[in-house]
Every structure is written in C-alpha cells, then in structure tokens.
Design a protein around this motif. Structure first.
Motif, PDB file in Angstrom:
ATOM      1  N   ASN A   4       7.680  -7.409   8.822  1.00 18.11           N
ATOM      2  CA  ASN A   4       6.315  -6.916   9.026  1.00 18.11           C
ATOM      3  C   ASN A   4       5.364  -8.092   9.168  1.00 18.11           C
ATOM      4  N   PHE A  30      -6.436  -2.639  -2.894  1.00 20.36           N
ATOM      5  CA  PHE A  30      -7.659  -3.226  -3.438  1.00 20.36           C
ATOM      6  C   PHE A  30      -7.654  -3.069  -4.960  1.00 20.36           C
ATOM      7  N   GLU A  61      -9.601  -1.416  -6.635  1.00 21.60           N
ATOM      8  CA  GLU A  61      -9.848   0.007  -6.899  1.00 21.60           C
ATOM      9  C   GLU A  61      -8.581   0.843  -6.762  1.00 21.60           C
ATOM     10  N   SER A  62      -7.625   0.327  -5.950  1.00 18.67           N
ATOM     11  CA  SER A  62      -6.377   1.076  -5.773  1.00 18.67           C
ATOM     12  C   SER A  62      -5.610   1.108  -7.090  1.00 18.67           C
ATOM     13  N   GLU A  94       3.145  -8.965   4.455  1.00 15.94           N
ATOM     14  CA  GLU A  94       1.814  -8.442   4.203  1.00 15.94           C
ATOM     15  C   GLU A  94       1.914  -7.253   3.247  1.00 15.94           C
ATOM     16  N   GLU A  95       0.869  -7.040   2.451  1.00 13.35           N
ATOM     17  CA  GLU A  95       0.912  -5.941   1.473  1.00 13.35           C
ATOM     18  C   GLU A  95       0.095  -4.732   1.907  1.00 13.35           C
ATOM     19  N   GLY A  96      -0.730  -4.920   2.955  1.00 14.60           N
ATOM     20  CA  GLY A  96      -1.528  -3.792   3.428  1.00 14.60           C
ATOM     21  C   GLY A  96      -2.746  -3.541   2.570  1.00 14.60           C
ATOM     22  N   PRO A  97      -3.416  -2.386   2.807  1.00 15.43           N
ATOM     23  CA  PRO A  97      -4.699  -2.111   2.143  1.00 15.43           C
ATOM     24  C   PRO A  97      -4.551  -1.733   0.670  1.00 15.43           C
ATOM     25  N   GLY A 152       1.125   3.926  -3.237  1.00 12.95           N
ATOM     26  CA  GLY A 152       0.914   5.375  -3.107  1.00 12.95           C
ATOM     27  C   GLY A 152       2.136   6.138  -3.604  1.00 12.95           C
ATOM     28  N   ALA A 153       3.311   5.660  -3.224  1.00 16.27           N
ATOM     29  CA  ALA A 153       4.545   6.337  -3.636  1.00 16.27           C
ATOM     30  C   ALA A 153       4.722   6.292  -5.151  1.00 16.27           C
ATOM     31  N   TYR A 192      -7.311   3.287  -9.551  1.00 18.11           N
ATOM     32  CA  TYR A 192      -7.053   4.709  -9.262  1.00 18.11           C
ATOM     33  C   TYR A 192      -5.787   5.162  -9.986  1.00 18.11           C
ATOM     34  N   LEU A 193      -4.742   4.358  -9.909  1.00 21.66           N
ATOM     35  CA  LEU A 193      -3.484   4.721 -10.584  1.00 21.66           C
ATOM     36  C   LEU A 193      -3.653   4.711 -12.104  1.00 21.66           C
ATOM     37  N   ARG A 216       1.007 -10.604  -4.596  1.00 21.46           N
ATOM     38  CA  ARG A 216       0.833 -10.452  -3.144  1.00 21.46           C
ATOM     39  C   ARG A 216       0.633 -11.802  -2.452  1.00 21.46           C
ATOM     40  N   ALA A 260       0.828  -1.211   0.000  1.00 24.24           N
ATOM     41  CA  ALA A 260       0.000   0.000   0.000  1.00 24.24           C
ATOM     42  C   ALA A 260       0.863   1.263   0.000  1.00 24.24           C
ATOM     43  N   MET A 261       1.909   1.261   0.807  1.00 27.81           N
ATOM     44  CA  MET A 261       2.802   2.430   0.861  1.00 27.81           C
ATOM     45  C   MET A 261       3.465   2.670  -0.488  1.00 27.81           C
TER      46      MET A 261
END
Lengths: 189, 189
Positions: free
Chosen positions: A188, A149, A151-152, A144-147, A119-120, A155-156, A135, A115-116
């Motif tokens: 993590n 989805f 849709e994420s 773990e890959e975090g949130p 976003g980056a 979005y990109l 993942r 997720a981080m």
C-alpha cells in the motif's frame, strides 16, 4: 459467470510455530506471540511484517493468531488484525468476542492498527487492544495507516475499549526493520 | 488443535439476481444494483441491509457485488463493501484495483461506509466511492458507523479518491426502513 469463492487459511508454519495449549499469562507473553507472527511471516515470505493474536483477557488462553496475508491471497483487506478477528470468530462460532456471559477478549498487534483495522477492532467485540510498533515506524517503510486521528482512538475508548500503545515497541519495530532490509513488498505504498 | 479455515461465498440468490453481462452505464444503474443487493439480503434473510458493487469506471463493467454477511458467517468484518472488495480482487487476481495499465474502478455502496470500510476503500485501489443512505439513516436503526470524521473523507480525497454522498439516498434508505419493519438483527448495536 463463475462466481468467486474465498478460501482463507493460515500459512503452513502456524502449525509448528504456535503453542495453543500454554497459557499466555503476561502482556509480554502475549505481545511476543504477536511479534513472532510478524517475524515468521517475514522470514517465511508469507506476507508483510505485521502479526496479531487474540486472547481471553483473564485466563490468557490463546484464541487466534493473525498475520498479514494481503499478497498471499491477493486481498487488500487481509491485514494481521483482520485475520485474527476472522479466525477468532470462526473458532468461537460468534460474530462478536463480547458475548453475554462469555469471557472478555483482547487484541495484541505488532503495530498500530490502520484505519480499517481500528474500525474492525470496534466491531470485533474485544475490550482491549495492545499495540507494539507505532504508525511512524510503519511509515518509515512507506506503509500508510490511513485516516486515524487522536479522536479515533478516543471514540473506541468511549466505547469501553482500552488501548495501550508502544508496548515492546523496539522488539516489534525490529521486524519492520528486518522486512526493510529484505526489501519486502510495500503493497500500500 | 484443528485450525480454523474460512470459506466465503455469495448467498445463493446472487446467481439469479445479478446480470454480469450487461453494462451499467449510468451512476443510477450502478447504485440501483448496490441497493438491490441490500434489498435481496433483507428479503431473503441472508444479512443486514447493506449492499455494494464495484465497476470499471469507464465501461460500466460489473466486477463484483457485496452484501453484508456478518451474521451468515459469524464474521464481524464481512460488511457489504468488504465482500465487494474481496470478491473483486479474487476475481482479478490482484490485491489492488488500481493496477498499472489497468482500468480504474469505483465502489457503489447503499450506505455510507463505516470506519473499517472507509479504511478498506483506501487500500482497495478504487478511485471513486458513491454512497446512498447516510450515517444518520443507519444510526436510526442503531447501526453505528464508528470513528469517521470529515477529515477521514478528506484524507481519502487527498489520495485521489472521489467521494459522492447521498446518491439515490431515498431509495437506499427505503431498504433500511424495510429492515427495521422486519425487526432484523442489529449486530453492532
């Protein structure tokens, strides 16, 4: 109080394991460099099994590499992709890889971004991201890959970033398996 | 090739604007420090209007501050929260703020974390995140937050991270408005 100062550089093996001058013409060439960064990181014991690289899209010129450096620097933000973004921008002297009149850039990463890092990726200015292992491969090692989805990713894509998943997945995943056999640190978990 | 090296430190004003010795007992005390980081960053011209701070939850001991440093360092990853995480971990010499037998930590941030910083919050080891201005406030300045969905926050909550939104929102948003009046750089427009 003595204020903390961060000093971040590549592990020593980068000097002898990266050819900065050759063009990386194909997607295979580019992904294999990202995977090689992950492998060297494991073999040398400098970090987790995740590597990345950033190229000029058209020319195949290598701009930066990245490798997970969380444990080496006691810094949970230093995933392979983050190192690659930071180093590319430091080298170009720009906080975006999508400068007007400049070449387009693309990220190759040996595993789906968390997720981080996703976003980056958006803020970095790259216009394409190509990913190796997925993942579920990471999760088998309890990384773990975090949130993230569907849709994420969408979005990109709507912001003009092409995303390719599962490229040379088996080669990339072989490094994750190597790390598991070596009983590497799961930071993590 | 000359390999890039990153050197990241606080802007000079931190030495005179942060009291490291006093306890920050209440949520208001803690958020006001995060907001003060955002304000000084704008007033001094060292970065975008976003500040953060990390505290020991029980004692209120200040562990780190952070301020957006994207333009100052030509580095798109250096949001306020990222600086706070990196500096806290550097100070403690640990890649997690959730060490066994160690105190719990919490993040205060002057604005809702973007997708990158939300992912980083998960990896950082904080067990609470308190946010001031919200994503709509940021968006009015054309700062984008990226792929953050209600499920993203839910994901963190399921991992044991308490999230508080809109805390002292008006005070936090006043700094965003100040930045807008000053016609500050919108680096991810």
């Amino acid at each position: 109080m003595q204020l903390p100062v961060l000093h971040i550089e590549y592990p020593a093996w980068v000097a002898s394991h990266v050819d900065w001058d050759r063009p990386y013409r194909t997607d295979e060439d580019r992904m294999r460099l990202a995977i090689e960064m992950s492998r060297q990181n494991v073999v040398t014991g400098t970090g987790g099994p995740f590597g990345a690289a950033i190229f000029e899209r058209a020319s195949g010129k290598l701009v930066s590499v990245g490798m997970n450096s969380v444990v080496r620097y006691n810094n949970s933000t230093l995933h392979g992709e983050m190192m690659a973004f930071m180093m590319a921008q430091a080298r170009l002297g720009s906080f975006t890889l999508r400068a007007k009149d400049g070449p387009e850039h693309e990220l190759f990463t040996s595993c789906d971004p968390c997720a981080m890092c996703l976003g980056a990726t958006l803020w970095s200015g790259v216009t394409r991201a190509v990913c190796g292992a997925d993942r579920e491969d990471a999760f088998r090692l309890h990384f773990e890959e975090g949130p993230v989805f569907p849709e994420s990713l969408q979005y990109l894509r709507k912001r003009g970033i092409e995303i390719v998943a599962g490229f040379l997945r088996e080669e990339a995943n072989a490094v994750l398996e190597l790390y598991r056999q070596n009983k590497g640190v799961i930071y993590n978990g």
